[in-house]
Write a protein that holds these residues in place. Sequence first.
Motif, mmCIF file in Angstrom:
data_model
loop_
_atom_site.group_PDB
_atom_site.id
_atom_site.type_symbol
_atom_site.label_atom_id
_atom_site.label_comp_id
_atom_site.label_asym_id
_atom_site.label_seq_id
_atom_site.Cartn_x
_atom_site.Cartn_y
_atom_site.Cartn_z
ATOM 1 N N ASP A 168 24.941 9.568 4.595
ATOM 2 C CA ASP A 168 25.043 8.187 4.084
ATOM 3 C C ASP A 168 26.016 8.106 2.914
ATOM 4 O O ASP A 168 25.910 8.883 1.957
ATOM 5 N N ASP A 182 24.074 6.939 -0.351
ATOM 6 C CA ASP A 182 23.180 7.947 -0.919
ATOM 7 C C ASP A 182 23.921 8.747 -1.984
ATOM 8 O O ASP A 182 23.309 9.401 -2.822
ATOM 9 N N SER A 199 20.458 14.412 1.506
ATOM 10 C CA SER A 199 20.337 13.569 0.327
ATOM 11 C C SER A 199 20.285 14.382 -0.968
ATOM 12 O O SER A 199 19.710 15.471 -1.017
ATOM 13 N N PRO A 226 19.842 2.553 0.726
ATOM 14 C CA PRO A 226 20.012 3.883 0.112
ATOM 15 C C PRO A 226 20.119 3.838 -1.409
ATOM 16 O O PRO A 226 19.619 4.739 -2.087
ATOM 17 N N ARG A 258 17.728 5.666 -4.081
ATOM 18 C CA ARG A 258 18.262 6.493 -5.177
ATOM 19 C C ARG A 258 17.639 6.046 -6.508
ATOM 20 O O ARG A 258 17.260 6.871 -7.339
#
Length: 562
Positions: free
Chosen positions: A108, A111, A453, A540, A544
């Motif tokens: 992503d 991310d 991630s 995302p 985070r």
Amino acid sequence: MAPAPPGSQIAPLPSNLPFRLVSKTIGQGAYASVRKAVPHNAPKPVIAIKFINKDHAFKQGRLTPKQIKMEILLHQHLGKHLNIIHCLGSGEDALWTWIAMELAEGGDLFDKIEADEGVGEDIAHFYFSQLISAVGYMHSKGVAHRDIKPENVLLSAEGDLKLSDFGLAALFKKDGQLRLCNTVCGSPPYIAPEIVSGRRSKRADVLDVGYAANICDVWSCGVVLFVLLVGNTPWDEPTMRSEEFKEYVQTGGHTSDELWQQLPSEIVSLLRGMLKIDPATRFTLDEVRTHPWFTRKNAYLSSSGRNANPVGLATQMLSQLRIDFSRPPTQSQRGFSQEEDAMDIDSDPRRSSAINLLSSTQPETPVAETPFDWERPPRLASHDGISASQPNQQPVYRTQTIASTPLMSQLPSSTQDMLSQDPSMTQFSQTPGVPLTFTQAARKFADVLPSYSMARFISPHALSFLIPLLLEALHRLGVPAPPFTEQQIEEAEMTGSVSIRVKMADGRRQGLNGHVVIEKAVYDGVGYNEVRFVKASGDPLEWRRFFKNVVLCVGDVVLRPS
């Protein structure tokens, strides 16, 4: 964890697939999950397979077989483009429809962007240019995406943008003839206002008067550019219920919002053009492409539109991921909603306070309570000196006092060397920058910023100590979490892993769901615990932000660089 309901994603996958599955889940929606696959008898190429559970999608998701077929047809119709996930094929059996796609090896994009910070102008310009390239190509084929948002923006191994998820895509032009769309769909922070404000006298998800889907895509691209630059959306939804949007409308785009004040005037003029309330006066893609800020030179952007400096770009992005332990967790309106109906977001995967939205094959919140079945990062799954096959080895640092957490410099030198090669450790350093030893051997973007991630940390404390601490942190943040008995905690300590299911409404009142997973990892024969934050669905950047808030609550148990 509760068992999954009948007909959910634990139904047996097709047995006659023309490829071999090689991973657990790497992505998930309410009734779709994604896994990696390779050809039979060959290790490459690695591709992604999206499995759509038909029974679940049709009964609980209100999808029709025609809609799934349309997603596949439109995705195949797009063909190949650098910045669009390529559709490789599809098939089905009685339970599943599957779609084979190009794998976004970089994971992503959002991310890898710091919440409430964003990225610099050059990186924002680079990814915005690639997004406009992808959307412009789609529009040239007569297809509008209709769900442009961070969740659907992925990366290649070289760090090039890949637009994904065509579950809400629509044909707006056929044989040269334009057609309007009537379906209410999209994600509230990114949706165009004409979709929200349209009259719906017959059905909540169908407008009486249609909208131009390609012009709505331009609006969504504008919001994504804003998010790239400041790390947050400009509003919850484009209605007068949002104070930020209301001021934007009333001031003709000259809002006093501090997020807008951070932006250079040249960017603001582009954003105002893309975010015109009246779609008839909104910038076209041609006007976007000829805007002075769009045409600026960019060292990251090659003449062919590719990433000209993958390692440099990844290094710059990694250096911007930073957690400031001197700051308290955020619990403002841009943090977490503590409304009574926060848990009710799940009642409709695309619901917001003012918008009834149609679900797609990757909606905001999982309906199925599927067991945790996510792929473990390759760094932990198989790595010299790190073993996941020794779950019962107890961490050396068993002291139940938080102050005992050592710095990396207090660990054995071989362990320090190993951890210094872990990109996620840099975010806990209080001095910006990325160690030279980490980047000098890198050859591509994913060598510096891996696909998995960065929402993870390592702790030397016992799992039985971390579980109550994390549950208390979730409670402080107003995030609902299941209670754990002493017996469950003891069992988790014995098995060496546990998954805490979290379901919440994010700061923009959208569904945000996933797991906080604690698993034992062994470095040089010494046991530690890795805490991973695995997003199942949702924005995302909001995930985070959630991760950062939890880390700030439990910061004293996080292993940090010296």
